[in-house]
Design a protein around this motif. Sequence first.
Motif, PDB file in Angstrom:
ATOM      1  N   ALA A  28      -0.939  -0.950 -11.975  1.00 43.17           N
ATOM      2  CA  ALA A  28      -1.866  -0.034 -12.639  1.00 43.17           C
ATOM      3  C   ALA A  28      -3.006   0.378 -11.704  1.00 43.17           C
ATOM      4  CB  ALA A  28      -2.419  -0.680 -13.906  1.00 43.17           C
ATOM      5  N   TRP A  29      -3.583  -0.583 -10.986  1.00 45.31           N
ATOM      6  CA  TRP A  29      -4.669  -0.257 -10.063  1.00 45.31           C
ATOM      7  C   TRP A  29      -4.178   0.586  -8.902  1.00 45.31           C
ATOM      8  CZ3 TRP A  29      -9.526  -0.135 -11.020  1.00 45.31           C
ATOM      9  CH2 TRP A  29     -10.063  -0.979 -11.984  1.00 45.31           C
ATOM     10  N   LEU A  30      -2.976   0.312  -8.415  1.00 43.55           N
ATOM     11  CA  LEU A  30      -2.427   1.119  -7.330  1.00 43.55           C
ATOM     12  C   LEU A  30      -2.254   2.567  -7.773  1.00 43.55           C
ATOM     13  CD1 LEU A  30      -1.226   0.989  -4.426  1.00 43.55           C
ATOM     14  CD2 LEU A  30       0.991   0.805  -5.532  1.00 43.55           C
ATOM     15  N   ARG A  31      -1.730   2.768  -8.966  1.00 42.78           N
ATOM     16  CA  ARG A  31      -1.567   4.137  -9.475  1.00 42.78           C
ATOM     17  C   ARG A  31      -2.918   4.813  -9.674  1.00 42.78           C
ATOM     18  NH1 ARG A  31       2.328   1.672 -12.843  1.00 42.78           N
ATOM     19  NH2 ARG A  31       0.848   1.737 -14.527  1.00 42.78           N
ATOM     20  N   LEU A  32      -3.884   4.079 -10.210  1.00 45.21           N
ATOM     21  CA  LEU A  32      -5.199   4.649 -10.493  1.00 45.21           C
ATOM     22  C   LEU A  32      -5.959   5.015  -9.214  1.00 45.21           C
ATOM     23  CD1 LEU A  32      -7.356   5.213 -12.717  1.00 45.21           C
ATOM     24  CD2 LEU A  32      -8.190   2.909 -12.253  1.00 45.21           C
ATOM     25  N   LEU A  33      -5.933   4.137  -8.226  1.00 43.17           N
ATOM     26  CA  LEU A  33      -6.745   4.347  -7.027  1.00 43.17           C
ATOM     27  C   LEU A  33      -6.079   5.210  -5.959  1.00 43.17           C
ATOM     28  CD1 LEU A  33      -8.195   0.769  -6.566  1.00 43.17           C
ATOM     29  CD2 LEU A  33      -9.390   2.788  -7.396  1.00 43.17           C
ATOM     30  N   THR A  34      -4.762   5.156  -5.860  1.00 31.53           N
ATOM     31  CA  THR A  34      -4.132   5.798  -4.711  1.00 31.53           C
ATOM     32  C   THR A  34      -3.066   6.823  -5.046  1.00 31.53           C
ATOM     33  OG1 THR A  34      -2.411   4.106  -4.473  1.00 31.53           O
ATOM     34  CG2 THR A  34      -4.506   3.728  -3.349  1.00 31.53           C
ATOM     35  N   LEU A  35      -2.501   6.775  -6.218  1.00 35.39           N
ATOM     36  CA  LEU A  35      -1.391   7.680  -6.542  1.00 35.39           C
ATOM     37  C   LEU A  35      -1.737   8.671  -7.638  1.00 35.39           C
ATOM     38  CD1 LEU A  35       1.430   4.998  -6.502  1.00 35.39           C
ATOM     39  CD2 LEU A  35       0.938   6.692  -4.733  1.00 35.39           C
ATOM     40  N   HIS A  36      -3.005   8.908  -7.855  1.00 36.93           N
ATOM     41  CA  HIS A  36      -3.439   9.766  -8.957  1.00 36.93           C
ATOM     42  C   HIS A  36      -2.985  11.211  -8.785  1.00 36.93           C
ATOM     43  CE1 HIS A  36      -6.600  11.074  -6.205  1.00 36.93           C
ATOM     44  NE2 HIS A  36      -6.757   9.787  -5.933  1.00 36.93           N
ATOM     45  N   ASP A  37      -2.747  11.671  -7.557  1.00 34.62           N
ATOM     46  CA  ASP A  37      -2.327  13.059  -7.354  1.00 34.62           C
ATOM     47  C   ASP A  37      -0.842  13.196  -7.029  1.00 34.62           C
ATOM     48  OD1 ASP A  37      -2.456  11.873  -4.919  1.00 34.62           O
ATOM     49  OD2 ASP A  37      -3.508  13.510  -3.920  1.00 34.62           O
ATOM     50  N   GLN A  38      -0.100  12.100  -7.056  1.00 33.21           N
ATOM     51  CA  GLN A  38       1.348  12.138  -6.862  1.00 33.21           C
ATOM     52  C   GLN A  38       1.986  12.287  -8.244  1.00 33.21           C
ATOM     53  OE1 GLN A  38       2.925  11.849  -3.819  1.00 33.21           O
ATOM     54  NE2 GLN A  38       0.954  11.749  -2.786  1.00 33.21           N
ATOM     55  N   HIS A  39       2.428  13.479  -8.568  1.00 34.87           N
ATOM     56  CA  HIS A  39       2.865  13.740  -9.942  1.00 34.87           C
ATOM     57  C   HIS A  39       4.059  12.883 -10.353  1.00 34.87           C
ATOM     58  CE1 HIS A  39       5.381  16.467  -7.571  1.00 34.87           C
ATOM     59  NE2 HIS A  39       6.248  16.391  -8.571  1.00 34.87           N
ATOM     60  N   ASP A  40       4.917  12.465  -9.422  1.00 36.59           N
ATOM     61  CA  ASP A  40       6.073  11.637  -9.790  1.00 36.59           C
ATOM     62  C   ASP A  40       5.699  10.173  -9.980  1.00 36.59           C
ATOM     63  OD1 ASP A  40       7.738  13.786  -9.681  1.00 36.59           O
ATOM     64  OD2 ASP A  40       8.380  13.422  -7.619  1.00 36.59           O
ATOM     65  N   LEU A  41       4.614   9.729  -9.380  1.00 41.72           N
ATOM     66  CA  LEU A  41       4.271   8.311  -9.412  1.00 41.72           C
ATOM     67  C   LEU A  41       2.997   7.990 -10.185  1.00 41.72           C
ATOM     68  CD1 LEU A  41       5.100   7.457  -5.713  1.00 41.72           C
ATOM     69  CD2 LEU A  41       6.430   6.871  -7.720  1.00 41.72           C
ATOM     70  N   ALA A  42       2.246   8.960 -10.581  1.00 44.17           N
ATOM     71  CA  ALA A  42       0.976   8.703 -11.268  1.00 44.17           C
ATOM     72  C   ALA A  42       1.182   7.982 -12.594  1.00 44.17           C
ATOM     73  CB  ALA A  42       0.226  10.011 -11.496  1.00 44.17           C
ATOM     74  N   ASP A  43       2.232   8.300 -13.306  1.00 41.73           N
ATOM     75  CA  ASP A  43       2.513   7.658 -14.599  1.00 41.73           C
ATOM     76  C   ASP A  43       3.831   6.894 -14.572  1.00 41.73           C
ATOM     77  OD1 ASP A  43       0.201   8.726 -15.737  1.00 41.73           O
ATOM     78  OD2 ASP A  43       1.222  10.609 -16.184  1.00 41.73           O
ATOM     79  N   ALA A  44       4.215   6.393 -13.403  1.00 41.08           N
ATOM     80  CA  ALA A  44       5.513   5.745 -13.246  1.00 41.08           C
ATOM     81  C   ALA A  44       5.535   4.371 -13.902  1.00 41.08           C
ATOM     82  CB  ALA A  44       5.850   5.611 -11.768  1.00 41.08           C
ATOM     83  N   GLU A  45       6.701   3.990 -14.373  1.00 43.46           N
ATOM     84  CA  GLU A  45       6.935   2.662 -14.924  1.00 43.46           C
ATOM     85  C   GLU A  45       7.009   1.658 -13.770  1.00 43.46           C
ATOM     86  OE1 GLU A  45       7.256   1.759 -18.155  1.00 43.46           O
ATOM     87  OE2 GLU A  45       6.742   3.801 -18.723  1.00 43.46           O
ATOM     88  N   PRO A  46       6.817   0.377 -14.040  1.00 47.18           N
ATOM     89  CA  PRO A  46       6.888  -0.628 -12.967  1.00 47.18           C
ATOM     90  C   PRO A  46       8.220  -0.628 -12.218  1.00 47.18           C
ATOM     91  CG  PRO A  46       5.867  -1.578 -14.893  1.00 47.18           C
ATOM     92  CD  PRO A  46       6.347  -0.217 -15.296  1.00 47.18           C
ATOM     93  N   ASP A  47       9.332  -0.436 -12.921  1.00 44.58           N
ATOM     94  CA  ASP A  47      10.631  -0.392 -12.233  1.00 44.58           C
ATOM     95  C   ASP A  47      10.701   0.787 -11.279  1.00 44.58           C
ATOM     96  OD1 ASP A  47      11.524  -2.642 -13.464  1.00 44.58           O
ATOM     97  OD2 ASP A  47      12.655  -1.591 -15.016  1.00 44.58           O
ATOM     98  N   THR A  48      10.160   1.921 -11.678  1.00 46.89           N
ATOM     99  CA  THR A  48      10.154   3.097 -10.816  1.00 46.89           C
ATOM    100  C   THR A  48       9.296   2.843  -9.582  1.00 46.89           C
ATOM    101  OG1 THR A  48      10.379   4.479 -12.780  1.00 46.89           O
ATOM    102  CG2 THR A  48       9.679   5.568 -10.758  1.00 46.89           C
ATOM    103  N   MET A  49       8.141   2.219  -9.775  1.00 48.16           N
ATOM    104  CA  MET A  49       7.283   1.884  -8.639  1.00 48.16           C
ATOM    105  C   MET A  49       8.003   0.952  -7.681  1.00 48.16           C
ATOM    106  SD  MET A  49       4.167   3.196  -8.984  1.00 48.16           S
ATOM    107  CE  MET A  49       3.085   2.065  -8.167  1.00 48.16           C
ATOM    108  N   ARG A  50       8.691  -0.031  -8.225  1.00 50.57           N
ATOM    109  CA  ARG A  50       9.387  -0.997  -7.389  1.00 50.57           C
ATOM    110  C   ARG A  50      10.479  -0.327  -6.561  1.00 50.57           C
ATOM    111  NH1 ARG A  50      10.257  -4.991 -10.886  1.00 50.57           N
ATOM    112  NH2 ARG A  50      12.006  -3.929 -11.804  1.00 50.57           N
ATOM    113  N   PHE A  51      11.270   0.522  -7.172  1.00 50.80           N
ATOM    114  CA  PHE A  51      12.381   1.133  -6.454  1.00 50.80           C
ATOM    115  C   PHE A  51      11.944   2.248  -5.510  1.00 50.80           C
ATOM    116  CE2 PHE A  51      14.836  -0.619 -10.080  1.00 50.80           C
ATOM    117  CZ  PHE A  51      15.562  -1.513  -9.329  1.00 50.80           C
ATOM    118  N   ARG A  52      10.839   2.894  -5.781  1.00 49.44           N
ATOM    119  CA  ARG A  52      10.410   3.997  -4.916  1.00 49.44           C
ATOM    120  C   ARG A  52       9.460   3.568  -3.813  1.00 49.44           C
ATOM    121  NH1 ARG A  52       9.651   8.979  -9.178  1.00 49.44           N
ATOM    122  NH2 ARG A  52      11.834   9.048  -9.799  1.00 49.44           N
TER     123      ARG A  52
END
Length: 95
Positions: A28-52
Amino acid sequence: MRLGVTAARPRGDQRDDGDRRAARGLDAWLRLLTLHDQHDLADAEPDTMRFRLYHLPARLARHARRRFLRIERTGPWADAFTTSWRRLTDLPAVT
């Protein structure tokens, strides 16, 4: 029937729950602080984060007492990872 009494869980299950909570918090913190403008990863599920991001093809190289993470530029999520890494390292240190 007793109220307010819960069954004791084995210690291993408690540790697993804490690990899962910590992993969810880090995602959650990684998405909030660093991936806020990556449209595919900003709201990604944990499995999606892990695989990508976490399963990105890379090599860890050592040279002159330093370690380098060599990421293939042609990887599908290499740009998102490097952008995220730069933003994390640019954060001010906690004092």
